[in-house]
Design a protein around this motif. Structure first.
Motif, PDB file in Angstrom:
ATOM      1  N   HIS A   1       2.659   9.510   2.067  1.00 57.07           N
ATOM      2  CA  HIS A   1       2.898   8.456   1.010  1.00 57.07           C
ATOM      3  C   HIS A   1       1.526   8.062   0.616  1.00 57.07           C
TER       4      HIS A   1
ATOM      5  N   THR B   1       4.819   9.807  -3.183  1.00 60.16           N
ATOM      6  CA  THR B   1       4.671  10.689  -2.252  1.00 60.16           C
ATOM      7  C   THR B   1       4.423  12.045  -2.700  1.00 60.16           C
TER       8      THR B   1
ATOM      9  N   THR C   1      10.491   5.211  -1.314  1.00 64.00           N
ATOM     10  CA  THR C   1       9.604   5.793  -0.300  1.00 64.00           C
ATOM     11  C   THR C   1      10.788   6.147   0.785  1.00 64.00           C
TER      12      THR C   1
END
Length: 670
Positions: free
Chosen positions: A320, A328, A352
Motif C-alpha cells: 500500500h 496499492t 485500501t
C-alpha cells in the motif's frame, strides 16, 4: 448473544456508499460532526477472516470493542467498554483466531507511553490486564482485575506473533538519568493467558535501540539506533547472541538506508536514495548487500508504504503506497483482480484492501475506503459473491455533497523552487475569489497530507474558505533536495513558501488576496506567528495552537521532552546551532517572541497546560509579550491537554472558537 441496537441495519447499498450527487445543504454540518470521537475508528480481521473486531461508539458516548461474525454480522459480542472522555482504545490486534488484544490510552496523560494492554477471548472470557499504564492500580475503566503479574508502564505492546500461540511481543523500556523518554528498549515475548514473560532472543543488544524488526517467525533480526548523531542499523542471525552493523552514517546526511520490514520469506526491505528520491530496495542478509535497482520506486515522491503479507504462505502480496494519494501495488494476481472489482463498485474512492493473515483461506476482505469528500469508512467484502456490507465510518454524519473538493498542484516559489500543495475548495458553488486559509502542517520534518479527506481542511471549506496546504521545503516525502532546502530555514525560505502559496492561490482566482489567514499547530503554530510578523500584507489574521514561540527556547526549556540526542544533534543540524554565531543570530531574527511587538493582526492562540513537546512557557511568554501591543489577541489554555487536543469536548470547543474568530476577522472583514 443478541445484537445491540447499534449493530442492526448496518448494511449499505453499494451504489450509495460514495454518492456525491445533489447540492451541499444550506446549513453547514455541525462542528462535532468533524471533530467528535470517530464512530468506528478501527477494524481488524481475525487470522482466518471468520471474525472482524471493531472499535465503535455506543449510545451515550461510550466506546466499545466488539467482535462480529463475518458470515453473519448480526452476531455481535461486546468485549470491552471505556468512558471516552477519560480513555480511548488506540489499537486492536488479533493474537490468534480465538483471542484479541487491545491497547487503551489515558487521555489525561500527555506522555506518549503509559499505555494499558489487555487480552480477551473473542467470546468475552479470560480477560487479562497485561500492562498497567498510567492508570496503575486505579484502573477501573473497563472492569479489569489487577493481579501481581500485571506489567508496569515500563512495558508496551509491540506486535502479535503469527504462530497461533497466545503470545504477543512487548518492549521493555529503559531510561537514562536525563531524558523523559526512554533511552532504549528490549524486545520480550509475553503469554497473554499465563502472563509469563521472557526475552524474545538470547544475548546482548546494541546501544540505544529504538526500533525492532522481526522476521517471518517473529524473531528479532534487525534493530536501529541513534547515537551521537549517527543512525545505525544492526543485524543478527537467528541463533546469534551478538549483532553486526550493516549501516552507520550521520542521520539525515549520509546514512545508507533505513530498514522497513521483513516479508514472510525472510527478505529484508529497506528505504534508500535513488535518483534523488527514497525508494524501496531488497537487502540480502546473507551477502549484506542491497540490490542495485529498487523493488518499488515512486518517481517524484519518496517511497511511503506498508506491506500486505500472507502469513500462511509467507508471500508478499502487495504494498500500500502513497504518492499524491493512496494506491496499492499488488504483486498477487488474485488480489489485483479483486481490487479491480472493488474499485469498479466504489468509483472515485481510494479503496485500501486488507486480507486476513491467512489470506487464501479468508472468505472476506476488509476495505478501508475514503476520498477527498468521503471520510474513512470500513466495508466488508465477500469474495465468493462480491457483496459489500458497511461496518461504519469515522464520521458518518458527514455527507460527500457537503464536503469541498481537494486537488493536488505545484506552484513556483520566489526562488523558482517547485512546491507541492493541496487545495480544498468550498463545497458551495460561489463565484469569484473567496476568503482563504493557509493551513501549515506541524513537524516540520514530515509530510503534511494527501488527497484523501482531511478533517481540518474539510471543516474550513464547509465554512466557505479556500484551504491551501503547502508541502513547504523542509518537509519530507518529495525528495532529498526538497527536504534539505529547509534546513536552518525556520522563518526564512520555509516561511516564504507559505506567503508564496497565498499569492499563487490568489492568481488562480480562488483566494481573495485581501482576506487570507494563516493557521497551524506545533511548527505550524510557529509559522503562523512568523507569517503574521514577516508578511503582514499577506496574512490578515492567524490561529495557532501548540506552537513554538521562540527557537532558542526549544534548546533551553527544562520542561521539554526533547532528548539529549535531539538537542545535541538533530535540532542543531535541522533547525540551528545556538552555539554557532551565525545560527544564533538567525534564531534571534526569526523568534516570534523577540518580535512580538510587530504582530498587529488579530490572533487566536491555544495551548495545553501539560504540553511536553512545546511547554506552556512558550505560550505564556508570547501571550504576555504580544498582548502588551495588540488588543486583538485571545489566548486559551486547556488544563487537561498536552501537545494537541485528545479530549473530544476540547476539540469541538476549540474549532467553534476558530469558526467564530475567522467569521469575525476574515470572512466579514472589510
Amino acid at each position: 448473544m443478541a445484537s445491540h441496537p447499534l449493530f442492526r441495519s448496518l448494511a449499505l447499498a453499494t451504489a450509495a456508499l460514495l454518492s456525491v450527487d445533489g447540492h451541499a445543504a444550506d446549513a453547514a454540518p455541525a462542528v462535532a460532526s468533524f471533530f467528535d470521537t470517530p464512530q468506528v475508528s478501527q477494524a481488524e480481521l481475525s487470522p482466518k477472516g471468520g471474525y472482524v473486531a471493531i472499535t465503535t461508539l455506543l449510545p451515550g458516548g461510550v466506546q466499545a470493542l466488539a467482535v462480529r461474525d463475518t458470515s453473519d454480522l448480526s452476531k455481535v459480542t461486546v468485549l470491552a467498554k471505556t468512558a471516552i472522555e477519560r480513555a480511548t482504545i488506540t489499537s486492536i490486534h488479533w493474537i490468534n483466531d480465538h483471542r484479541v488484544g487491545f491497547t487503551v490510552k489515558n487521555l489525561d496523560n500527555e506522555f506518549e507511553g503509559n499505555l494499558d494492554e489487555f487480552a480477551i477471548d473473542r467470546n468475552g472470557d479470560n480477560r487479562v490486564h497485561l500492562i498497567a499504564g498510567s492508570w496503575g492500580h486505579q484502573q477501573k475503566q473497563i472492569g479489569s482485575n489487577m493481579v501481581n503479574r500485571t506489567l508496569t508502564a515500563e512495558y508496551a505492546y509491540h506486535g502479535v506473533t503469527h504462530d497461533g500461540s497466545d503470545d504477543i511481543l512487548v518492549e521493555r523500556y529503559m531510561w537514562n538519568n536525563t531524558d523523559l523518554a526512554p533511552d532504549h528498549s528490549r524486545l520480550m515475548r509475553l503469554n497473554t493467558r499465563t502472563q509469563s514473560l521472557r526475552s524474545a532472543f538470547d544475548g546482548t543488544q546494541p546501544p540505544a535501540v529504538h526500533a525492532w524488526f522481526t522476521d517471518g517467525n517473529d524473531v528479532p533480526r534487525v534493530v536501529t539506533s541513534q547515537v551521537k548523531g549517527h543512525c545505525i542499523a544492526s543485524y543478527r542471525n537467528v541463533d546469534d547472541t551478538s549483532w553486526t552493523e550493516i549501516s552507520n552514517g550521520v542521520c539525515y546526511q549520509d546514512q545508507r538506508f533505513v530498514p522497513l520490514f521483513f516479508d514472510g520469506a525472510d527478505t529484508l526491505y529497506v528505504r534508500a536514495n535513488y535518483k534523488g528520491y527514497a525508494a524501496l530496495f531488497r537487502y540480502k542478509l546473507k551477502t549484506m548487500k542491497m540490490d542495485a535497482e529498487p523493488f518499488v520506486e515512486t518517481p517524484g515522491y519518496d517511497f511511503d508504504g506498508v506491506p500486505e503479507v500472507d502469513r500462511a504462505t509467507r508471500k508478499l502480496l502487495g504494498i500500500h503506497l502513497r504518492t499524491d494519494a493512496g494506491t496499492t501495488a499488488w504483486l498477487d494476481p488474485a488480489m489485483k483482480a479483486e481490487q479491480a472489482r472493488i474499485d469498479a463498485a466504489l468509483p472515485g474512492a481510494i479503496n485500501t484492501v486488507h486480507c486476513a493473515q491467512d489470506c487464501a483461506a479468508s472468505p472476506v476482505l476488509l476495505i478501508a475506503s475514503n476520498s477527498d469528500r468521503q471520510p474513512l469508512q470500513f466495508i466488508l467484502y465477500t469474495r465468493a459473491s462480491g457483496a459489500m456490507i458497511g461496518l461504519g465510518g469515522v464520521h458518518p454524519d458527514l455527507k460527500p455533497a457537503e464536503m469541498g473538493r481537494r486537488s493536488f498542484h505545484r506552484y513556483t516559489a520566489r526562488d523558482d523552487r517547485s512546491i507541492p500543495v493541496y487545495v480544498t475548495l468550498p463545497a458551495a458553488k460561489v463565484g469569484g475569489p473567496q476568503p482563504a486559509v493557509v493551513l501549515v502542517h506541524g513537524g516540520p520534518m514530515v509530510r503534511g497530507g494527501a488527497w484523501e479527506w482531511d478533517a481540518e481542511a474539510a471543516f474550513l471549506a464547509s465554512r466557505g474558505y479556500v484551504v491551501i496546504q503547502p508541502e513547504f521545503r523542509g518537509g519530507t516525502g518529495f525528495g532529498a533536495d526538497h527536504f534539505r532546502a529547509g534546513w536552518k530555514q525556520w522563518g526564512g525560505t520555509m516561511q516564504d513558501d507559505l506567503a508564496d502559496a497565498a499569492r499563487w492561490a490568489a492568481k488562480q482566482g480562488w483566494a481573495d488576496p485581501r482576506r487570507v489567514a494563516i493557521m497551524g499547530a506545533s511548527y505550524g503554530g510557529y509559522a503562523t506567528l512568523m507569517g503574521l510578523i514577516k508578511d503582514p500584507a499577506v496574512f490578515r489574521c492567524g490561529v495557532e495552537w501548540a506552537g513554538a514561540t521562540d527557537i532558542k527556547l526549544r534548546f533551553t526549556s527544562t520542561e521539554s521532552d526533547a532528548s539529549k540526542e535531539t538537542l545535541g544533534y538533530s535540532l542543531r543540524l535541522l533547525v540551528g546551532d545556538p552555539d554557532n554565531a551565525a545560527d544564533a543570530a538567525m534564531m534571534r531574527q526569526n523568534s516570534p517572541l523577540l518580535r512580538a511587538a510587530e504582530l498587529k493582526q488579530p490572533l487566536l492562540m491555544a495551548h495545553g497546560l501539560k504540553d511536553l513537546r512545546v511547554p506552556i512557557e512558550h505560550a505564556n511568554s508570547f501571550a504576555a509579550a504580544v498582548k502588551a501591543h495588540n488588543p486583538n489577541v485571545t489566548s486559551i489554555i486547556y488544563n487537561d491537554e498536552g501537545h494537541g487536543w485528545r479530549h473530544p469536548e476540547n476539540r469541538i470547543a476549540f474549532w467553534k472558537q476558530v469558526e467564530t474568530f475567522l467569521d469575525q476577522h476574515l470572512k466579514h472583514a472589510e
